[in-house]
Structures are given as structure tokens and as C-alpha cells.
Scaffold this active site. Sequence first.
Site, PDB file in Angstrom:
ATOM      1  N   ALA A  31      -2.587   4.324   2.530  1.00  7.74           N
ATOM      2  CA  ALA A  31      -3.622   4.075   1.506  1.00  7.74           C
ATOM      3  C   ALA A  31      -4.360   2.780   1.801  1.00  7.74           C
ATOM      4  O   ALA A  31      -5.207   2.345   1.028  1.00  7.74           O
ATOM      5  CB  ALA A  31      -2.978   3.995   0.120  1.00  7.74           C
ATOM      6  N   SER A  68       0.848  -1.197   0.000  1.00  6.15           N
ATOM      7  CA  SER A  68       0.000   0.000   0.000  1.00  6.15           C
ATOM      8  C   SER A  68       0.879   1.240   0.000  1.00  6.15           C
ATOM      9  O   SER A  68       1.994   1.227   0.549  1.00  6.15           O
ATOM     10  CB  SER A  68      -0.898   0.017   1.237  1.00  6.15           C
ATOM     11  N   ASP A  69       0.391   2.302  -0.607  1.00  4.79           N
ATOM     12  CA  ASP A  69       1.019   3.592  -0.371  1.00  4.79           C
ATOM     13  C   ASP A  69       0.809   3.910   1.114  1.00  4.79           C
ATOM     14  O   ASP A  69      -0.051   3.317   1.774  1.00  4.79           O
ATOM     15  CB  ASP A  69       0.407   4.675  -1.277  1.00  4.79           C
ATOM     16  N   TRP A  70       1.589   4.840   1.638  1.00  7.81           N
ATOM     17  CA  TRP A  70       1.608   5.099   3.081  1.00  7.81           C
ATOM     18  C   TRP A  70       0.242   5.627   3.549  1.00  7.81           C
ATOM     19  O   TRP A  70      -0.132   6.748   3.228  1.00  7.81           O
ATOM     20  CB  TRP A  70       2.763   6.044   3.408  1.00  7.81           C
TER      21      TRP A  70
END
Length: 862
Positions: free
Chosen positions: A283, A279-281
Site C-alpha cells: 500500500a 503500510s499495508d503490504w
Amino acid sequence: MRGGWLQFGAIAFASYAIAEDLAYSPPYYPSPWASGLGDWEDAVEKAREFVSQLTLLEKVNLTTGVGWMQEDCVGQVGSIPRLGFRSLCLQDGPLGIRFADYVSAFPAGVNVGATFSKELAYRRGRAMGAEQRDKGVDILLGPAIGPLGRSPDGGRNWEGYSPDPVNSGILVAETIKGIQDSGVIATAKHYIANEQERFRQAGEARGYGFNISESSSSNIDDITMHELYLWPFADAVRAGVGAVMCSYNQINNSYGCGNSYTQNKLLKAELGFQGFIMSDWSAHHSGVGSALAGLDMSMPGDTAFGTGLSFWGANLTIAVANGTVPEWRVDDMAVRIMAAYYKVNREEAQIPINFNSWTRDEFGYQHALVSKRYGRVNERVNVRARHANLIRQVAAASVVLLKNKGSLPLTGSEKTTAIIGEDAGPNILGPNSCPDRGCANGTLAMGWGSGTADFPYLVAPAEAIQNEILYHGEGVVTPIFHNWATSQIISAASQSTVSLVFVNAGSGEGYISVDGNEGDRKNLTLWKNGDELIETVAANCNNTVVVIHSSGPVLVNEWNEHPNITAILWAGLPGQESGNSIADVLYGRVNPGGKSPFTWGKSAGDYGAPILREPNNGNGAPQVDFTEGIFIDYRGFDKANKTPIYEFGFGLSYTSFEYSDLEVEPLRSRPYIPTRGKTKRARKYGESDDNLSSHLFPEGFDRIPLYIYPWVNTTDPAKASMDPHYGLPTDEYVPSGATDGSPQDLLPASGAAGGHPGLYDVLYEISATVTNTGGILGDEVPQLYVSLGGPNDAKVMLRNFDRFTIAPGEAKVWKTTLTRRDISNWDPVSQNWVISEYPKTVYVGSSSRNLPLSAPLPFRKH
Ligand SMILES: *[C@@H]1O[C@H](CO)[C@@H](O)[C@H](O)[C@H]1NC(C)=O
Ligand SMILES: *[C@@H]1O[C@H](CO)[C@@H](O)[C@H](O)[C@H]1NC(C)=O
Ligand SMILES: *[C@@H]1O[C@H](CO)[C@@H](O)[C@H](O)[C@H]1NC(C)=O
Ligand SMILES: *[C@@H]1O[C@H](CO)[C@@H](O)[C@H](O)[C@H]1NC(C)=O
Ligand SMILES: *[C@@H]1O[C@H](CO)[C@@H](O)[C@H](O)[C@H]1NC(C)=O
Ligand SMILES: *[C@@H]1O[C@H](CO)[C@@H](O)[C@H](O)[C@H]1NC(C)=O
Ligand SMILES: *[C@@H]1O[C@H](CO)[C@@H](O)[C@H](O)[C@H]1NC(C)=O
Ligand SMILES: *[C@@H]1O[C@H](CO)[C@@H](O)[C@H](O)[C@H]1NC(C)=O
Ligand SMILES: *[C@@H]1O[C@H](CO)[C@@H](O)[C@H](O)[C@H]1NC(C)=O
Ligand SMILES: *[C@@H]1O[C@H](CO)[C@@H](O)[C@H](O)[C@H]1NC(C)=O
Ligand SMILES: *[C@@H]1O[C@H](CO)[C@@H](O)[C@H](O)[C@H]1NC(C)=O
């Protein structure tokens, strides 16, 4: 009303209603398990062996970050102490190592786009990978190919290469090969359709005064997805990328990291991706839902920075124990993570982490979030090797000469040189004075945000230019770094043989606003009075040279035809060697060969795919409709019949080139047969243990506060999960088929990493001759375009390019190819690529609008 899976909370709530008129993402389950396709066979086999030794807790540890600022790197997962396997370290970013010292600041992705050089992309990737490796990093959080660059003002476009999917696809593949050949896992990001900063995260948007409850949704049809945004990701997967980062935005109203269609179907089933999705941070928005929808690693692990709670960690252990997430799914997460590790031979390249993201001091806290365990955390290892030479070379190779009436190259012996503009000089507070480069002081050599690195030094243009003049020992030089010092500027310009005016326009990531630019640029004009500055100089000096440092196109039409402006250069975001690289070009040591990686329009409106600036769905997710389809940048200009100032692919040289002798040869090839059949069944590796009492924290374990662990607090799962919705019946949030581990149908367009291998069969060999008709050695970038001929096709689309150095008088034969994918369209009905019956044409030339050679493509059905 229609049902949907809201990927929020530990679970996905069913029967949440999506209004009929909002875009909808169809479910695709189960999440495909890694099969060891193609050249992933060895890596996946080793990963299976490794994972077979693990307990559930150890597997969960591999999948979940330990929390923001809890270890050295921007992201770290748990470790497996029993096997001496240390925590994997994930670190930004696409142009160098963020939050570290003694590292290089490479030219940005957009500059690599402008080089159109496969070789330089590879070498830069390799050097960036080596630096990360030598700091102890396992996973480099780059390169970026999303945003692709739908809108010219998109804040993070510069982290990637170009709004053209083929320029991006070819260069991202070379970058990935370079990084991974250095023994570090590359991450293709941000997946997918993360085309604007505005509204990408509801919380961030609220900070800017927009009361929205959800991230914006990028609504994209299947054709546009395949022919544009997914295209470079296919190249990344084909190049063997180990990791993909899912994005903050939603796609068709389903979150990037919880979207089963984009993750399970497109990336894993169709493109055959064998690595892992992180995941993006922050997200990551759901526990069970995202696991079933294909997410493999939660970053940085906590629900929000510093909460000490996680959608995974203990929750994932519980979800396996209570049967909502099948054990094979967690096993597949672990296998994919370890497969990426073996794919790049990490076991041979890994060294201990020797820096700490949260301090430049030598001593500090190991667990910075909670100020625990003080000690030596930063060994200050210099990892730069001789990369400065490469950085200077890439930066000089990326300079695009947009106009030259003959005043360039300069000799260095000009009687008087004025160097004008804040952008020519240093940031008087130091090159790294603004966190994550979030300001606009002094020369611009990087955008802002997480995709930055600290400059080890920054050679400002004036410094290098002044050295040049001093070296020749004849001229007088007047640098003025104040854009509003009009009388001094007029005086200097009017006395100069040549005036070099430096101007800029930056952009960056949405969490920082610079002068009201909240990530995305608020306009396409130059910053800091740039237009007036140029006009003032040009009114007073008949040899005015303009240099632009910018993250994307700017409007130049007020002055680009001014008779006193004798040359215009775009130098992008060149990194630490900025001054040296522009001096190389200005003084002719390097003959410019860069080509514009985007179109320079006459107005912002000409681009036709604007950033959504105002919420358009009440308090709900703003709806960003990609109604322009595949027609972004030059494809949009061509379609709307808009004439740009400088087109995509355009760039001058100090010499001249001519194109001749186009030849097209169709090759025999195997027929394209849609893939059929079934996968194997999902497999479990290692021990199963559903009994929560085996997953309790070990007696006497010394816990670091707010740290994310895989263990549970109590054998009561509802209490251990701390989830107020714990235990809702699974039929309310486990989508149909999501836990089915039986053999699954293969998709027709699948078959290897990157999709059906037949897509990459060469159908035509093309050759053309490029002759250097001028007096000096120079680089040229021959470009191959096609027209697919259909009513919905672009006028022309780039399909290949190369970059050559050609001696004066020399004629070089350029040989290139067209693959099946290159001449196919995506057919949403058969869910496959098809070659249409429309007559197709191939073009070769020096830009998207200068295509002197063309020929019909001999028809073929396959
Ligand atoms: C989004 O919706 C469009 C229109 O129905 C469809 O073509 C496309 O495949 C969908 N994409 C995703 C990722 O859900
Ligand atoms: C999980 O990782 C943490 C952090 O590295 C470590 O302290 C812990 O022992 C690991 N747990 C297991 C079960 O290996
Ligand atoms: C934001 O919108 C929600 C839902 O309409 C509303 O309840 C809330 O009061 C609004 N907050 C602000 C600060 O306007
Ligand atoms: C488990 O996930 C839920 C879901 O959103 C969250 O509220 C809870 O705090 C998490 N529990 C732990 C132990 O992290
Ligand atoms: C299983 O565990 C997960 C994670 O804590 C939780 O969200 C879910 O509600 C649980 N499901 C059941 C059926 O108990
Ligand atoms: C640095 O930049 C900031 C914001 O862009 C600006 O407010 C400030 O005045 C600048 N400082 C100097 C010394 O130039
Ligand atoms: C565009 O934005 C820049 C940077 O914030 C600013 O300096 C400039 O004045 C703006 N231009 C216009 C025309 O508003
Ligand atoms: C060009 O520069 C000269 C000074 O060298 C000046 O006299 C003239 O007015 C300028 N031309 C324009 C169009 O500004
Ligand atoms: C600029 O003006 C000077 C003095 O009038 C003249 O010698 C020179 O040739 C001019 N340069 C250009 C580039 O027109
Ligand atoms: C779980 O393990 C505990 C401790 O070993 C044991 O007492 C209990 O009977 C086990 N529960 C089940 C359902 O096997
Ligand atoms: C578990 O127990 C500890 C100690 O009582 C407490 O601090 C913590 O909040 C609980 N929950 C989690 C997820 O650790």
C-alpha cells in the site's frame, strides 16, 4: 481544477489536477513527532536514547522491510548488527498466527463482537499475543477495526468485531491490552475506511477485469469520520496500541499511506498516537511523499513483491542526504518504532524467531524468495499451551440464539438425530487444504485471506454431536454431508426426533475469489443450496434446528418463521473448537449469551450502504461516497424505518431476564477546555551525515539478491536512486510546511493518547437492575444506548455494555457510565467535540430495539 499531491512514485507530483467535483483531502504538515504523551513517556524516552546511538543507515533499516519472502516473517525490517539488535518480525494476523505450525486457530473477531465480553476479548488477545511471542514475533498484525462493516457483504468484516463503533472500540481496546501484556506489539488496522475489497488495489481489480488506474477512494465527511470510522481507532490509541497499519484504499482521493490528513492530522496530531504507522503490504506508493505524510514503516519494503527496489531503503537514505526529507522525520520514525517496542517491554519478551512463513518443513531457505542459505528454519515449537479451552469458551459464548420454540437445549438422549449439511462435516481434503482458507469445503470456521491461521485440528460439528449422542448411549445418529442428496435427506429428516441443519456463507480478502465471491460476498444468501436444504429438512421434520456459520448476516426470511424450524443459531466463525462449542450450546452445558453483532435485514437493499460494484470514474479511482454518513447497520435501519428480522444486540437465552430500576446520576466534572499551545520543536537524535560516500555498500558485502538495504550503490544520487524523476525541484512535490520542524499548534481536540483527556471524563453514572426470571443460570449483556436528540443524530447509539452470569432469581445491579465523548457530536467548525443543546435520552435493555428502560439525561453544557 484544484491542486493535489499525487502520492505516487518516489515523489509526490504537484499540480496534478483533481477535478472540482471529486473529494479532496486537505494537506496537513508537518508530520507530528512523538512527544511522549501520557503513559508513553518512559517508552519514548528509552526510544530516544536508543535512536541517539544510531547512524542514518541504521535508522533507515528500522523503517524499511527487507522485501517479500526475504526472511522468516511476513514482514521484517533491517537489523542493527552493530548493536546486536535483530530485525523486527511482523506476522499476521487477527485470529492466530498465519503461515505457522503448532499454533491455535482462535474464533474470528466477529465472534468476539458477539460475546460482548470485555474479559473474553482481553483473554483471547493475551493468548494470541503469547503464541506470537513464543514463535519470536515482535509485531502482531491485528486486531482489525477497519473494515468496520459499512456494508453487510464486505469481505473482511469478520476480521473485526461489529459495524458498531462502540462494540468495536471497547473490544479492540481489550484485545490490544491482552496482546501487549504478552509482550508483543499490536497493530490496529486497516486505517482507514477500507470498507470494501472490490477496487481496494488497482492491480487486483484489473485481475478481475476492471481497468482502473488507481485504488478506490472512500469519500467521507469529517463528522462521519469522527463519529463512526475513527471512533474505535481512538479507543485503540487510548489503549496504547503500538502500531497502526494504513490501508490500500484512498480517502478523499489520497492514498491511505500517503494521506497527510488521516495520518498526520487525525491520528498523530489529534489522537496523539505515539507509536508507528506501517503500510499495508504494497500500500506504499511514494517515497518522499509518504514520509512527509506520516508513514513510519514500509512493508514489506519492496515497491511490489519481489522487485528488489524500494520507495525507502536506499531512497530514504538519499532523500535525507539531499535534504528533501528532514532528518528529524526519519529520527521520529525510528523513535516511534522503538517506543512501541519499549511500550510492550519487548526487550524482556523477545526470543529468537523459530519458524519460517514459507515452509512447514524443518529445513528450508532462510531467504525463500531467492532460495538462499539452506538450513533449519522451523523448530516446530508448539505454542498452543491450554488455549483450546479458551477458544472453546469464546466460541460457545459467541453463539447467538436467534429463535427457540423450546426444543433447545437438547438432552443427547433423543431417539434419532439427523445431522445435515456439508457445513456439519470435515473438509475431506483436510482443514488447511485450501491456501489461506480460500475455499468452501466442509464446515466453515474461518473466513479467507491473510487474516487466517492453519487449523491445528478442526472439530467439525457432526463429530462433537455424534460423540454427545454416543456418550448418552441411547440415540441413533445420521450425518449427511451432501447438500444435494435430497432423497437421503428427506428419508433421514422424516425419521428424526431432531434434525440439525448446518449451513454457511463465507467471505474474505480480495486476492482470493471463492465461487465468484471476490473477497466481498456477491449476495447475502446462504451458500451451497442452503435455503433449499433447510426447507427440505423442515418440510419433513417438525423439530428442525438451523445452525449458521457465516462471516456476516445472511437472508433468513424465506424460512425463519417456518413452524417446523424450532431453533436458529448463529455460530459465526468459531475457529478450531467449532464442533465442541456448538455442542456445548445445543446440549445446554453453555446457556447461550451471545448477541448479534450486526443487523439481520430482510433484503440486501435494506442496509442502505452498498458496496460499489462497478467503476464510476472512467479508468480513474472509483469513487465510493459514504453518503449514508453515520447511518450504517442498525442506525440505518432505524433511520429508514426498516424492520429487521433480528436486530443488532439481539440474542436469546435458555432463561429469561427482566430490566428494572434505571438510575442516572450526573457527576461533577472539570470543564472541557480546548487544548491550546504549541508542541516542542522537532529533534534530531544521533549522528547526521549527508555525505553519500559514507552510505555506500561496505566493501565486499555479501548481498542477498533482491534484498532491500539502506546503502547506496554509487555516490551519484540520481543513479543510486534509479528514479527516472530524480531531482525534480522540491517545490513541485514537497508540500508547504512539510519540512518545518519548529513548534506547531496543538489541535483543540488533542491532549493525550486517544484525544483530549476530557473526552473520557465520566459525566453520568448509570445503573439498572437485571434479574434472571427463568429457571437456570445464564449470561446477559445489558446494553446502554443514548439518543443525542439532534435532527442528524441516530435514533439510538450503543454506548456501553457488560456481560454477567446471573443465577436464577438473582437480581444484579449493573453500574455503567457515560463519558463526555459518549454524549458529544463532532463539530467540524471548531474541530472539536461539543455537547449539543438537544434533549438527550439514555436507554438500557437487551438489544438495540428492546430498550425497556429509559430516562432523560439531565442537561449539561460541559
Ligand atoms: C474529506 O472531504 C470532506 C468534505 O470536504 C471533509 O469533510 C473531510 O474532512 C475530508 N477528509 C479527509 C480525510 O480528507
Ligand atoms: C541493515 O539490515 C540488514 C538486514 O538485517 C543487515 O544485513 C545490514 O547489515 C543492516 N545495515 C546496517 C547499516 O546496519
Ligand atoms: C485501460 O485503460 C487505459 C486508459 O484508458 C487504456 O490505455 C488501456 O488500453 C486499457 N487497457 C485495457 C486492457 O483495456
Ligand atoms: C527509488 O524509488 C523509485 C521510485 O518510485 C524507484 O523507481 C526506484 O527503483 C527506487 N530505487 C531503489 C534503489 O530502490
Ligand atoms: C531526493 O531523493 C529522493 C529519493 O531518491 C528523490 O525522490 C528526490 O527526487 C530527490 N530530491 C532532490 C531535490 O534531489
Ligand atoms: C472444494 O471447494 C472448491 C471451491 O469452493 C470446489 O470447487 C471443490 O469441488 C471442493 N472440493 C471438495 C472435495 O469438496
Ligand atoms: C449467492 O452466492 C453463493 C456463493 O457463491 C451461491 O452459492 C448462491 O447461489 C448465490 N445466490 C444467488 C441467489 O445467486
Ligand atoms: C412439519 O413436519 C411434518 C413432519 O414432522 C410435516 O408433516 C409437515 O408437513 C411439516 N410442516 C410444514 C409446514 O412443512
Ligand atoms: C413432532 O411430531 C411428533 C410425531 O408426530 C410429535 O410427537 C412431536 O411432539 C412433534 N414435535 C414438535 C416439536 O412439534
Ligand atoms: C564525502 O566523503 C568523501 C569520502 O570521505 C570525501 O572525499 C568528500 O570530500 C566528502 N564530501 C563532502 C561534500 O564533504
Ligand atoms: C546496484 O548495483 C548492483 C550491482 O551492480 C545492481 O545489481 C543493482 O541493481 C544496483 N541497484 C541497486 C538498487 O542495488
